[in-house]
Design a protein around this motif. Structure first.
Motif, mmCIF file in Angstrom:
data_model
loop_
_atom_site.group_PDB
_atom_site.id
_atom_site.type_symbol
_atom_site.label_atom_id
_atom_site.label_comp_id
_atom_site.label_asym_id
_atom_site.label_seq_id
_atom_site.Cartn_x
_atom_site.Cartn_y
_atom_site.Cartn_z
ATOM 1 N N UNK A 3 27.521 62.151 41.203
ATOM 2 C CA UNK A 3 27.731 61.664 42.570
ATOM 3 C C UNK A 3 26.549 62.039 43.457
ATOM 4 N N UNK A 4 26.114 63.296 43.300
ATOM 5 C CA UNK A 4 24.970 63.757 44.101
ATOM 6 C C UNK A 4 23.708 62.956 43.765
ATOM 7 N N UNK A 5 23.534 62.688 42.466
ATOM 8 C CA UNK A 5 22.366 61.918 42.028
ATOM 9 C C UNK A 5 22.416 60.514 42.643
ATOM 10 N N UNK A 6 23.588 59.931 42.621
ATOM 11 C CA UNK A 6 23.771 58.604 43.237
ATOM 12 C C UNK A 6 23.394 58.632 44.716
ATOM 13 N N UNK A 7 23.849 59.690 45.394
ATOM 14 C CA UNK A 7 23.546 59.815 46.828
ATOM 15 C C UNK A 7 22.041 59.834 47.064
ATOM 16 N N UNK A 8 21.343 60.619 46.230
ATOM 17 C CA UNK A 8 19.882 60.714 46.379
ATOM 18 C C UNK A 8 19.229 59.354 46.153
ATOM 19 N N UNK A 9 19.706 58.650 45.131
ATOM 20 C CA UNK A 9 19.143 57.331 44.821
ATOM 21 C C UNK A 9 19.348 56.385 46.007
#
Lengths: 81, 319
Positions: A3-9
């Motif tokens: 989820x965090x990775x998605x947010x960064x993307x």
């Protein structure tokens, strides 16, 4: 973590397509992530997770999909602990 | 003039660790092929050196004419905004050169002169102009093409040449700060530009071999800056976006990239909004000839006296 990775993307506008349509296994390069964007994403991940990608990980495969990034980041975060 | 036959000089170079031969750059200065200016990588060129470059360019031109490439000539500088937009400063901040000028008043002028007189740094009295030095011959091309509208179905072909600047002072004569790059550029569909690159990948080695020079093709990457640059470089290699034609030129160093064959994918198309008639982003590719490097390879292998070069080489260049 995914989820965090998605947010960064999303926050760094890494992809030209809407993020909700991207599955964890999808090839981000095929979805239009440029080489520049992958560097931006790398730096954003390092800052967010307080990690540094070692040289062996500085390749296309490491950043090819959300699940690939997840694996690398998990490895680096757990190695740090 | 250097009368030693090339094969003996080559043997000398191979035996360099025992009795170091005079460095290649010094021999070029001594024989007046190049002239030092006091700054590494910034040299005067002799008339003969220029004739060799002219000769090589005629070989390139024979192909580019046959292909119907359109010749365009830009000055060796481009708008600063275009460099900013091009992403060059993201990838190669260490190589970029920007032009600065004095833009102050009388008071500032006095301070500038005082700094000069006292041997202090005077750069703070300089401000950036709207102009930067061209880093690669094709950089000014893309915004120009984009401004003209859609790329036709048949694609576009250009033949360019420019002095280029890269800040990398070096004692290797092949690494100049200001050098000329001749380029052929293709803009169109992925198939068109890949076919263009294939064509030059075949021609390039033949051209160089016809000049009596050894060469080899290899996958390569650009010198991207920093850790992020390592990722960019590996991406570029993995996708085989860049090939170089290498020729041994320098003392005790690996061979030098004298030609490069680059497939940019839609990088410039997307950056500058170059669209095809069907609305898709245009792809591009270029072949670049490092003119000084090729001339230096010829001097290195055939000697500093052009009159003594093999007849076949002279015929190819000056025939």
């Amino acid at each position: 973590m995914a989820t965090q990775i998605r947010e960064l993307i999303g926050n760094h506008k890494i992809l030209p397509v809407p993020l909700e349509r991207v599955r964890d296994e999808d090839d981000l390069y095929e979805l239009g992530m440029t080489s520049f964007a992958s560097v931006q994403l790398m730096l954003a991940l390092e800052e967010a997770f307080d990690i540094e990608f070692p040289e062996r990980m500085l390749n296309r495969k490491t950043f090819a999909s959300i699940s690939a990034i997840d694996r690398s980041v998990t490895e680096l975060v757990s190695g740090r602990a | 003039m250097n009368a030693i036959p090339p094969e003996i000089r080559a043997a000398e170079a191979a035996a360099a660790p025992v009795a170091p031969a005079k460095p290649f750059l010094d021999r070029l200065f001594e024989d007046g092929v190049l002239m030092p200016t006091g700054v590494d990588g910034l040299y005067g060129r002799s008339g003969v050196f220029e004739e060799v470059i002219d000769g090589f360019e005629r070989l390139v031109e024979r192909f580019s004419r046959e292909d119907g490439a359109v010749k365009i000539h830009f000055p060796p500088a481009m708008p600063r905004v275009n460099m900013e937009k091009s992403g060059y400063l993201k990838s190669f901040p260490q190589l970029a050169g920007s032009i600065h000028s004095f833009m102050g008043n009388d008071g500032d002028h006095c301070q500038l002169i005082a700094a000069l007189t006292e041997g202090r740094d005077w750069a703070e009295y300089q401000s950036p102009t709207d102009v930067v030095l061209t880093p690669a011959a094709c950089y000014p091309l893309y915004p120009t093409v984009a401004a003209k509208g859609a790329v036709p179905e048949t694609g576009l072909l250009f033949d360019l040449k420019s002095y280029c600047f890269r800040h990398e002072p070096s004692k290797e004569p092949t690494r100049m700060q200001l050098f000329r790059m001749r380029e052929n550029v293709c803009i169109g569909t992925p198939e068109q530009v890949r076919e263009f690159r294939e064509r030059w990948l075949e021609r390039g080695p033949k051209m160089i071999e016809s000049l009596g020079l050894p060469c080899e093709l290899d996958v390569a990457n650009d010198p991207f800056f920093g850790r992020g640059g390592k990722l960019m470089a590996r991406n570029q290699r993995d996708q085989q976006l860049k090939f170089e034609l290498l020729i041994p030129v320098n003392d005790g160093a690996g061979p030098t990239a004298c030609l490069s064959f680059n497939y940019h994918q839609n990088h410039f198309g997307s950056l500058w909004g170059m669209k095809r008639e069907d609305g898709e982003e245009a792809h591009s590719a270029c072949v670049g000839f490092g003119l000084e490097r090729i001339a230096l390879a010829l001097f290195r292998h055939h000697g500093n006296d052009v009159a003594k070069w093999p007849e076949s080489v002279r015929a190819a260049l000056f025939g």
